[in-house]
Structure formats: C-alpha cells, structure tokens
Design a protein around this motif. Structure first.
Motif, mmCIF file in Angstrom:
data_model
loop_
_atom_site.group_PDB
_atom_site.id
_atom_site.type_symbol
_atom_site.label_atom_id
_atom_site.label_comp_id
_atom_site.label_asym_id
_atom_site.label_seq_id
_atom_site.Cartn_x
_atom_site.Cartn_y
_atom_site.Cartn_z
ATOM 1 N N ALA A 107 43.248 -5.656 -60.625
ATOM 2 C CA ALA A 107 42.285 -5.691 -60.819
ATOM 3 C C ALA A 107 40.880 -5.205 -60.091
ATOM 4 O O ALA A 107 39.719 -4.267 -59.427
ATOM 5 C CB ALA A 107 41.147 -6.823 -61.720
ATOM 6 N N GLN A 108 41.337 -6.125 -58.881
ATOM 7 C CA GLN A 108 40.457 -5.706 -57.530
ATOM 8 C C GLN A 108 40.501 -4.509 -56.440
ATOM 9 O O GLN A 108 40.127 -4.303 -55.665
ATOM 10 C CB GLN A 108 40.876 -6.463 -56.393
ATOM 11 C CG GLN A 108 42.118 -7.059 -56.304
ATOM 12 C CD GLN A 108 42.802 -7.783 -57.096
ATOM 13 O OE1 GLN A 108 43.593 -8.830 -58.250
ATOM 14 N NE2 GLN A 108 44.078 -8.124 -56.385
ATOM 15 N N GLN A 109 41.564 -3.824 -57.112
ATOM 16 C CA GLN A 109 42.899 -2.948 -57.012
ATOM 17 C C GLN A 109 41.700 -1.553 -57.502
ATOM 18 O O GLN A 109 41.619 0.374 -56.847
ATOM 19 C CB GLN A 109 43.724 -2.060 -56.812
ATOM 20 C CG GLN A 109 44.399 -3.600 -55.924
ATOM 21 C CD GLN A 109 44.054 -3.169 -54.710
ATOM 22 O OE1 GLN A 109 43.673 -3.230 -53.963
ATOM 23 N NE2 GLN A 109 45.122 -1.664 -53.839
ATOM 24 N N GLY A 110 41.355 -1.368 -58.361
ATOM 25 C CA GLY A 110 40.718 -0.194 -59.228
ATOM 26 C C GLY A 110 41.464 0.465 -60.341
ATOM 27 O O GLY A 110 42.755 0.230 -59.844
ATOM 28 N N PRO A 111 41.855 2.030 -60.787
ATOM 29 C CA PRO A 111 42.235 2.736 -61.159
ATOM 30 C C PRO A 111 43.940 2.908 -60.661
ATOM 31 O O PRO A 111 43.457 2.935 -58.855
ATOM 32 C CB PRO A 111 41.044 3.914 -61.597
ATOM 33 C CG PRO A 111 40.392 3.853 -60.472
ATOM 34 C CD PRO A 111 39.922 2.298 -60.290
ATOM 35 N N VAL A 112 44.840 3.164 -61.366
ATOM 36 C CA VAL A 112 46.225 2.932 -60.581
ATOM 37 C C VAL A 112 45.860 4.327 -60.150
ATOM 38 O O VAL A 112 45.866 5.465 -60.739
ATOM 39 C CB VAL A 112 46.722 3.088 -61.591
ATOM 40 C CG1 VAL A 112 48.605 2.665 -60.779
ATOM 41 C CG2 VAL A 112 46.863 1.515 -62.100
ATOM 42 N N PRO A 113 46.240 4.797 -58.451
ATOM 43 C CA PRO A 113 46.520 6.415 -57.800
ATOM 44 C C PRO A 113 47.441 7.423 -59.120
ATOM 45 O O PRO A 113 48.766 6.799 -59.882
ATOM 46 C CB PRO A 113 47.182 5.565 -57.622
ATOM 47 C CG PRO A 113 46.630 4.345 -56.725
ATOM 48 C CD PRO A 113 46.957 3.432 -57.426
ATOM 49 N N GLN A 114 46.851 8.357 -59.324
ATOM 50 C CA GLN A 114 47.677 9.465 -60.259
ATOM 51 C C GLN A 114 49.758 9.586 -60.031
ATOM 52 O O GLN A 114 50.258 9.738 -60.544
ATOM 53 C CB GLN A 114 47.796 10.020 -60.180
ATOM 54 C CG GLN A 114 48.042 11.469 -61.294
ATOM 55 C CD GLN A 114 46.760 12.648 -61.477
ATOM 56 O OE1 GLN A 114 45.849 13.059 -60.462
ATOM 57 N NE2 GLN A 114 47.220 13.779 -62.927
ATOM 58 N N ALA A 115 49.560 9.162 -58.796
ATOM 59 C CA ALA A 115 50.986 9.389 -58.285
ATOM 60 C C ALA A 115 51.402 8.654 -58.780
ATOM 61 O O ALA A 115 52.710 8.584 -58.807
ATOM 62 C CB ALA A 115 50.796 9.819 -57.076
ATOM 63 N N LEU A 116 51.419 7.200 -58.965
ATOM 64 C CA LEU A 116 52.395 6.072 -59.407
ATOM 65 C C LEU A 116 52.393 6.136 -60.903
ATOM 66 O O LEU A 116 52.809 5.731 -61.822
ATOM 67 C CB LEU A 116 51.291 5.095 -59.068
ATOM 68 C CG LEU A 116 51.800 4.018 -57.808
ATOM 69 C CD1 LEU A 116 50.559 3.090 -57.318
ATOM 70 C CD2 LEU A 116 52.774 4.142 -56.958
ATOM 71 N N LEU A 117 51.503 7.201 -61.511
ATOM 72 C CA LEU A 117 51.788 7.369 -63.380
ATOM 73 C C LEU A 117 52.250 8.835 -63.478
ATOM 74 O O LEU A 117 52.863 8.611 -64.899
ATOM 75 C CB LEU A 117 50.252 7.034 -63.725
ATOM 76 C CG LEU A 117 49.547 5.855 -63.460
ATOM 77 C CD1 LEU A 117 48.283 6.066 -63.969
ATOM 78 C CD2 LEU A 117 50.193 4.423 -63.580
ATOM 79 N N THR A 118 52.356 10.021 -62.976
ATOM 80 C CA THR A 118 53.282 10.939 -63.011
ATOM 81 C C THR A 118 54.217 10.933 -62.710
ATOM 82 O O THR A 118 54.794 10.623 -61.255
ATOM 83 C CB THR A 118 51.897 12.232 -62.912
ATOM 84 O OG1 THR A 118 51.470 12.187 -61.368
ATOM 85 C CG2 THR A 118 51.151 11.744 -63.769
ATOM 86 N N THR A 119 54.910 11.647 -63.749
ATOM 87 C CA THR A 119 56.734 12.064 -63.041
ATOM 88 C C THR A 119 56.671 13.506 -61.803
ATOM 89 O O THR A 119 55.406 14.630 -61.806
ATOM 90 C CB THR A 119 57.690 12.551 -63.683
ATOM 91 O OG1 THR A 119 57.445 13.153 -64.317
ATOM 92 C CG2 THR A 119 57.728 11.533 -63.857
ATOM 93 N N SER A 120 57.159 13.773 -60.706
ATOM 94 C CA SER A 120 57.547 14.812 -59.634
ATOM 95 C C SER A 120 57.730 16.090 -61.199
ATOM 96 O O SER A 120 58.753 15.654 -61.560
ATOM 97 C CB SER A 120 57.851 14.714 -58.559
ATOM 98 O OG SER A 120 58.803 14.436 -58.826
ATOM 99 N N GLY A 121 57.678 17.222 -59.976
ATOM 100 C CA GLY A 121 58.397 17.883 -60.621
ATOM 101 C C GLY A 121 60.145 17.379 -60.725
ATOM 102 O O GLY A 121 60.689 18.530 -61.734
ATOM 103 N N SER A 122 60.349 17.520 -59.449
ATOM 104 C CA SER A 122 62.165 16.976 -60.176
ATOM 105 C C SER A 122 62.287 16.344 -60.623
ATOM 106 O O SER A 122 63.479 15.704 -61.335
ATOM 107 C CB SER A 122 62.418 17.026 -59.024
ATOM 108 O OG SER A 122 62.371 16.232 -58.100
#
Length: 187
Positions: A107-122
């Motif tokens: 909560a105190q950090q705000g929204p989760v960064p996209q890099a922690l939610l999306t897989t990479s191409g590989s």
C-alpha cells in the motif's frame, strides 16, 4: 555417372567434416580461451564455490527476504523459454497479472511496477529495472532486518549501466550480495 557421383560424395563428406566437426571445435576452442566464463554458461558461484545459477537466466526466489525476479511463462525452465504468447485481451493473462499484482502490492509503495508483472520475451530475463528493485526494498529490508539505506547501497553496486539501454539489476547477483550482508539462515 561415376564422374559426377564420386566428386559429389567427396564434397559432401569434406563439408560434413569441416562444418560439422572442425569449425565447431575451432569456435569452441577459441571461446574457451578468449571467453571461458561466458563459454561455460556465465555460471554464478557462491562463497563456497557451489554453482547457484547463471548470470544470464532468471531464477525464482520465494519468500519476503529475497528480491523477486520477473514472472516466467515457463516456470524458469530453459526448456520452455519463451513468452506466454497471451494477447493483452486474453483473460488468462489479465488474471495472472491481477494475481501477481495482489501478491506484490504494498500500500505505501503505490502501484506495482510493470516489470514485476510481465514476463520478458524469453521468459528468463535475469534483470529488472532499478525501479522494480526499489519497490521491493521495504519488504526485503523488513524480512532481513536491515535498513533500506544499506540495501540501497547493494542495489546501487549491483546496478549495471550498459552503453545502450536503461540501467538494470541482475536479481541473482543482488540476492547473493544480500545473503552475504544479512544471511537468512542466521535469523
């Protein structure tokens, strides 16, 4: 006819030996001499010399005391290295991202960064942007009972700044430095 077949078979045999044996052996030999670490998989070893992984392949870290890698579409297995191939409109992707976001959310950090939610191409990218690491700092600091400032020094030291592209942090290297600073086993 023999005049055509014999040279053709000889050429096939010669090219098979050259391209199937001599060339690969030469390239492997040169790589072993010029780039031994990279030629052997960029293996990362701990202080006891045991292999802990590769600097080129992400690993899963479980628990609040570790910095987490990107999600993997193939469960961090090199055999299944690929993206999930789920389109942005796919409900399965939306559900996975929602579940991951709920698990990572602070909560105190705000929204989760996209890099922690999306897989990479590989599906095996071992790096995260510093912002994704910074998001995890409070959780890891609390679990390890270490100040965020001390962890930030580790992050700064582990941040790679390539000539081209944004800065990145190798999660395995960072977690190894973290374990040296504040071992979980000692808690």
């Amino acid at each position: 006819m023999t005049a055509y077949v014999r040279p053709a078979l000889s050429l096939i045999l010669l090219m098979t030996v050259v391209t199937g044996a001599l060339y690969p052996l030469a390239v492997t030999g040169i790589a072993q001499v010029a780039f031994p670490k990279q030629a052997n998989g960029s293996l990362v070893r701990d202080d006891r010399g045991e292999v802990r992984g590769s600097a080129l392949i992400a690993q899963e870290f479980k628990g609040d005391g570790w910095f987490q890698s990107r999600p993997s579409a193939g469960a961090y297995a090199t055999v299944a290295s690929s993206a999930s191939n789920l389109s942005p409109s796919n409900p399965a992707l939306a559900e996975r991202v929602k579940t991951d976001a709920a698990a990572q959310y602070q909560a105190q950090q705000g929204p989760v960064p996209q890099a922690l939610l999306t897989t990479s191409g590989s599906g095996l990218d071992p790096h995260l942007p510093p912002e994704a690491i910074a998001y995890q700092l409070p959780r890891v600091a609390a679990a390890r009972q270490v100040s965020e400032e001390r962890l930030q020094v580790l992050v700064n030291d582990a941040t790679l700044r390539p000539l081209i592209g944004p800065p990145v942090v190798n999660v395995l290297a960072l977690n190894q430095a973290l374990e040296r600073l504040a071992p979980l086993a000692a808690r």
